[in-house]
Write a protein that holds these residues in place. Structure first.
Motif, PDB file in Angstrom:
ATOM      1  N   THR A 125       0.831  -1.204   0.000  1.00  0.00           N
ATOM      2  CA  THR A 125       0.000   0.000   0.000  1.00  0.00           C
ATOM      3  C   THR A 125       0.863   1.251   0.000  1.00  0.00           C
ATOM      4  O   THR A 125       0.594   2.217  -0.733  1.00  0.00           O
ATOM      5  CB  THR A 125      -0.932   0.018   1.223  1.00  0.00           C
ATOM      6  OG1 THR A 125      -1.796  -1.123   1.174  1.00  0.00           O
ATOM      7  CG2 THR A 125      -1.768   1.285   1.257  1.00  0.00           C
ATOM      8  N   ASP A 126       1.921   1.246   0.811  1.00  0.00           N
ATOM      9  CA  ASP A 126       2.817   2.403   0.888  1.00  0.00           C
ATOM     10  C   ASP A 126       3.488   2.660  -0.458  1.00  0.00           C
ATOM     11  O   ASP A 126       3.580   3.811  -0.901  1.00  0.00           O
ATOM     12  CB  ASP A 126       3.867   2.163   1.972  1.00  0.00           C
ATOM     13  CG  ASP A 126       4.751   3.380   2.198  1.00  0.00           C
ATOM     14  OD1 ASP A 126       4.210   4.440   2.532  1.00  0.00           O
ATOM     15  OD2 ASP A 126       5.985   3.256   2.039  1.00  0.00           O
ATOM     16  N   VAL A 127       3.934   1.599  -1.127  1.00  0.00           N
ATOM     17  CA  VAL A 127       4.577   1.734  -2.440  1.00  0.00           C
ATOM     18  C   VAL A 127       3.588   2.281  -3.466  1.00  0.00           C
ATOM     19  O   VAL A 127       3.914   3.173  -4.264  1.00  0.00           O
ATOM     20  CB  VAL A 127       5.150   0.382  -2.906  1.00  0.00           C
ATOM     21  CG1 VAL A 127       5.622   0.461  -4.358  1.00  0.00           C
ATOM     22  CG2 VAL A 127       6.298  -0.048  -2.009  1.00  0.00           C
ATOM     23  N   LEU A 129       0.843   4.090  -2.978  1.00  0.00           N
ATOM     24  CA  LEU A 129       0.480   5.482  -2.712  1.00  0.00           C
ATOM     25  C   LEU A 129       1.626   6.440  -3.052  1.00  0.00           C
ATOM     26  O   LEU A 129       1.389   7.557  -3.522  1.00  0.00           O
ATOM     27  CB  LEU A 129       0.079   5.657  -1.247  1.00  0.00           C
ATOM     28  CG  LEU A 129      -1.247   5.001  -0.848  1.00  0.00           C
ATOM     29  CD1 LEU A 129      -1.512   5.180   0.638  1.00  0.00           C
ATOM     30  CD2 LEU A 129      -2.408   5.576  -1.655  1.00  0.00           C
ATOM     31  N   LYS A 130       2.861   6.010  -2.815  1.00  0.00           N
ATOM     32  CA  LYS A 130       4.000   6.856  -3.186  1.00  0.00           C
ATOM     33  C   LYS A 130       4.055   7.069  -4.694  1.00  0.00           C
ATOM     34  O   LYS A 130       4.391   8.162  -5.164  1.00  0.00           O
ATOM     35  CB  LYS A 130       5.303   6.222  -2.695  1.00  0.00           C
ATOM     36  CG  LYS A 130       5.566   6.440  -1.210  1.00  0.00           C
ATOM     37  CD  LYS A 130       6.897   5.846  -0.792  1.00  0.00           C
ATOM     38  CE  LYS A 130       7.165   6.107   0.688  1.00  0.00           C
ATOM     39  NZ  LYS A 130       8.449   5.496   1.130  1.00  0.00           N
ATOM     40  N   GLU A 131       3.729   6.042  -5.451  1.00  0.00           N
ATOM     41  CA  GLU A 131       3.722   6.156  -6.910  1.00  0.00           C
ATOM     42  C   GLU A 131       2.596   7.091  -7.362  1.00  0.00           C
ATOM     43  O   GLU A 131       2.782   7.909  -8.269  1.00  0.00           O
ATOM     44  CB  GLU A 131       3.546   4.772  -7.537  1.00  0.00           C
ATOM     45  CG  GLU A 131       3.603   4.768  -9.059  1.00  0.00           C
ATOM     46  CD  GLU A 131       4.943   5.199  -9.616  1.00  0.00           C
ATOM     47  OE1 GLU A 131       4.964   5.705 -10.766  1.00  0.00           O
ATOM     48  OE2 GLU A 131       5.969   5.048  -8.919  1.00  0.00           O
ATOM     49  N   GLN A 133       1.268   9.515  -5.598  1.00  0.00           N
ATOM     50  CA  GLN A 133       1.536  10.878  -5.120  1.00  0.00           C
ATOM     51  C   GLN A 133       2.820  11.479  -5.691  1.00  0.00           C
ATOM     52  O   GLN A 133       3.236  12.554  -5.274  1.00  0.00           O
ATOM     53  CB  GLN A 133       1.614  10.870  -3.593  1.00  0.00           C
ATOM     54  CG  GLN A 133       0.296  10.522  -2.929  1.00  0.00           C
ATOM     55  CD  GLN A 133       0.424  10.265  -1.441  1.00  0.00           C
ATOM     56  OE1 GLN A 133       1.529  10.249  -0.898  1.00  0.00           O
ATOM     57  NE2 GLN A 133      -0.694  10.040  -0.782  1.00  0.00           N
ATOM     58  N   LYS A 134       3.408  10.794  -6.647  1.00  0.00           N
ATOM     59  CA  LYS A 134       4.623  11.296  -7.285  1.00  0.00           C
ATOM     60  C   LYS A 134       4.343  12.650  -7.954  1.00  0.00           C
ATOM     61  O   LYS A 134       3.312  12.832  -8.583  1.00  0.00           O
ATOM     62  CB  LYS A 134       5.101  10.286  -8.338  1.00  0.00           C
ATOM     63  CG  LYS A 134       6.487  10.545  -8.888  1.00  0.00           C
ATOM     64  CD  LYS A 134       6.869   9.428  -9.847  1.00  0.00           C
ATOM     65  CE  LYS A 134       8.247   9.635 -10.440  1.00  0.00           C
ATOM     66  NZ  LYS A 134       8.607   8.569 -11.399  1.00  0.00           N
ATOM     67  N   THR A 137       4.842  17.018  -4.671  1.00  0.00           N
ATOM     68  CA  THR A 137       5.731  17.999  -4.046  1.00  0.00           C
ATOM     69  C   THR A 137       6.055  19.137  -5.002  1.00  0.00           C
ATOM     70  O   THR A 137       6.154  20.297  -4.589  1.00  0.00           O
ATOM     71  CB  THR A 137       7.038  17.319  -3.585  1.00  0.00           C
ATOM     72  OG1 THR A 137       6.722  16.243  -2.708  1.00  0.00           O
ATOM     73  CG2 THR A 137       7.933  18.302  -2.864  1.00  0.00           C
ATOM     74  N   ASN A 205      -4.546  15.758  -3.535  1.00  0.00           N
ATOM     75  CA  ASN A 205      -4.370  15.268  -2.170  1.00  0.00           C
ATOM     76  C   ASN A 205      -5.654  14.642  -1.653  1.00  0.00           C
ATOM     77  O   ASN A 205      -5.637  13.594  -0.996  1.00  0.00           O
ATOM     78  CB  ASN A 205      -3.952  16.418  -1.245  1.00  0.00           C
ATOM     79  CG  ASN A 205      -2.489  16.325  -0.859  1.00  0.00           C
ATOM     80  OD1 ASN A 205      -1.846  15.295  -1.031  1.00  0.00           O
ATOM     81  ND2 ASN A 205      -1.959  17.392  -0.324  1.00  0.00           N
ATOM     82  N   SER A 208      -6.230  11.380  -3.481  1.00  0.00           N
ATOM     83  CA  SER A 208      -5.303  10.380  -2.962  1.00  0.00           C
ATOM     84  C   SER A 208      -5.753   9.840  -1.611  1.00  0.00           C
ATOM     85  O   SER A 208      -5.654   8.631  -1.343  1.00  0.00           O
ATOM     86  CB  SER A 208      -3.901  10.983  -2.845  1.00  0.00           C
ATOM     87  OG  SER A 208      -2.987  10.065  -2.305  1.00  0.00           O
TER      88      SER A 208
END
Length: 226
Positions: A125-127, A129-131, A133-134, A137, A205, A208
């Motif tokens: 899940t963490d991987v 979501l990081k993809e 939310q790329k 920033t 956001n 996501s």
């Protein structure tokens, strides 16, 4: 004499041309650099915005299709076997990785098996979501810094206008207006880059967070089943 009058008329006409191209061409190197940076920020921000809109539409649709297949399938094993290894849907990927860990730990006690699957679900899940939310920033950075970059160009342009007044000793609006217009154009570009970036960042956001909640709900249901 006529040539001087003609050249002055041409110069005055060029100074009174306030088209965007003319404002850019008349600006000095610092203000031009600010404008180029802001335009680049804006173009890249819009590229990210369109890409994320397409991404969220795609993963929300594919998640619905996968969840429908999941609840209609006879067993988790049969569904896992029917899914291709290179499936792109993040939720389906999380499911396949959890099933892989479940098969590997079948010989372990139930508590250990469940703990390992739960850990796999958390990492997957963490991987995912990081993809998703790329580049978030970058949008946040543009939204917070672009107005100040534009303001720097404005201040620099106004300083140049004051220098022109001091050199020419002429306070005519025709002397001051072009430099001020160039300076304000830099501020406008800063806002043009920042406003869409801030709006998009807040929206993505929110999207996501909703998708993360969807994954979390699925993981809890999946753990309760196994």
């Amino acid at each position: 004499m006529e040539a001087d009058i003609t050249s002055q008329a041409v110069g005055l006409a060029s100074n009174t041309d306030f088209s965007l191209v003319s404002l850019f061409l008349r600006a000095d190197i610092i203000v031009k650099s600010v404008m180029i940076i802001l335009v680049a920020f804006s173009i890249y921000s819009w590229a990210i915005i369109f890409d994320k809109i397409r991404l969220f539409r795609k993963i929300n649709k594919s998640a619905e299709e996968f969840e429908e297949k999941f609840w209609k399938s006879k067993s988790a094993e049969s569904l896992n076997n029917s899914l291709p290894n290179d499936i792109e849907d993040p939720l389906a990927k999380i499911f396949k990785q959890a099933m892989t860990e479940l098969v590997k730990s079948k010989s372990k006690p139930n508590a250990i098996q469940t703990a390992r699957v739960e850990r796999t679900l958390e990492i997957s899940t963490d991987v995912a979501l990081k993809e998703i939310q790329k580049h978030f920033t970058f949008l946040a950075t543009v939204g917070s810094t672009a107005p100040f970059i534009g303001l720097f160009g404005t201040v620099w342009g106004i300083m140049n206008s004051f220098q022109s007044i001091a050199i020419s000793r002429n306070t005519s609006l025709a002397i001051v207006a072009p430099g001020i217009a160039e300076a304000l154009f830099a501020t406008a570009l800063g806002l043009l880059a920042a406003i869409p970036a801030v709006v998009a960042y807040n929206k993505f956001n929110s999207d996501s967070a909703r998708y993360a909640a969807r994954i979390d709900n699925f993981c809890k249901k999946f753990l309760s089943i196994i």
